[in-house]
Design an enzyme around this catalytic site. Sequence first.
Site, PDB file in Angstrom:
ATOM      1  N   ASP A  12      -0.065  -7.404  -3.737  1.00  0.00           N
ATOM      2  CA  ASP A  12      -0.816  -6.150  -3.814  1.00  0.00           C
ATOM      3  C   ASP A  12      -1.061  -5.819  -5.286  1.00  0.00           C
ATOM      4  OD1 ASP A  12      -2.015  -3.758  -3.231  1.00  0.00           O
ATOM      5  OD2 ASP A  12      -0.230  -2.786  -2.423  1.00  0.00           O
ATOM      6  N   ASP A 106      -7.842  -5.782  -2.857  1.00  0.00           N
ATOM      7  CA  ASP A 106      -6.686  -5.806  -3.739  1.00  0.00           C
ATOM      8  C   ASP A 106      -5.378  -6.229  -3.084  1.00  0.00           C
ATOM      9  OD1 ASP A 106      -6.550  -3.540  -2.186  1.00  0.00           O
ATOM     10  OD2 ASP A 106      -5.788  -2.245  -3.775  1.00  0.00           O
ATOM     11  N   GLU A 107      -5.405  -6.698  -1.848  1.00  0.00           N
ATOM     12  CA  GLU A 107      -4.154  -7.141  -1.237  1.00  0.00           C
ATOM     13  C   GLU A 107      -4.409  -8.210  -0.188  1.00  0.00           C
ATOM     14  OE1 GLU A 107      -2.041  -4.424   1.370  1.00  0.00           O
ATOM     15  OE2 GLU A 107      -3.804  -3.134   1.483  1.00  0.00           O
TER      16      GLU A 107
END
Length: 364
Positions: A12, A106-107
């Site tokens: 993350d 983003d993850e």
Amino acid sequence: MSPPPRKILHVDMDAFYASVEQRDDPSLRGRPVVVAWRGARSVVCAASYEARVFGVRSAMPAVRAERLCPQAVFVPPDFTRYKAVSRQVRAIFAQHTELIEPLSLDEAYLDVTRSKSGLSSATATAEAIRAAIREETGLTASAGVAPNKFLAKIASDWRKPDGLFVIRPHQVEAFLAPLAVGRLPGVGKVMEGKLAAMGVATAADLRTQGLAALEERFGRWGRRLHQLSWGIDDHPVQPDRLTLQVSAEDTFERDLTLDELEPHIRRLAEKTWAGHQREKGRVARTVVLKLKTTDFRTLTRSFSPSTLPASSRELADVACALRARAEQPIGTRYRLVGVGLAGFVDRDGFVHQLGLFKSAGLTD
């Protein structure tokens, strides 16, 4: 013999959008940065850790963020740049495994049970990924290492920002025992309240309820709660998750009546249709209209026509017609509208099935 435990990572990026802005503009470093458009209807896309100290969080109204942190620097989002960095990070993941399940820009989950890079452990792989992200993008990422997905996600949040936390198979039951039930996936505020009324505050409390009692109270979800309390999660990392829905939505500067929504529905239908066209070999069966009232109530209306929309115009026609099913008092105003397509199926299979229905006289 049972297979060896999976080795799952959840990686993350830390305050991703805000961190990209701080990286690219040195004057923003060390300052509270809020990624959002200014305006009464804007919401926060991301907040730097300096802004989070003041209580600013993603998805909160921008006006509230400004009240909480008057000294915050507001930066409009630049998704083109964020997507470019996300592709860099994805390329780093791909050096270690092909089993990558992105959750957002983003993850992502990674299954490194059999790592391509040949590193000695999942922990070493996570460390290598975090180091490469720092070196190649100038950003930091936090990672969780665990035998399954839900534990890896919890672990990645344990030492944020720029942290690494590992839950080994023999540590799972002890790690979970004191964990608040609100940290378990799928347990929101309502469910947390129901469990609290039963005297259940932690995973250990859940275990004492027993499987039969939880199933009797919550049905299939009770079984899932029981499994989570013991750290059981067999869901694999899915690198090619099929699209469930494509949609576009918009929040207005001023609240609108139902009759005023048509031009906005037609504009959003064009965006949704463009997304639908990118789904090669698959078609959507269901048109979805989403409405949010002035008092933040969300209404969803859907319809599955026997003949699929053939253009953005036909999609808009169906979505506009769904307004009649809003069933709200005359004069109700709406702050948001969205248009979606859901129920994706294989195109060839659907056409074949439709042909069978027509030959049997089951369609118009």
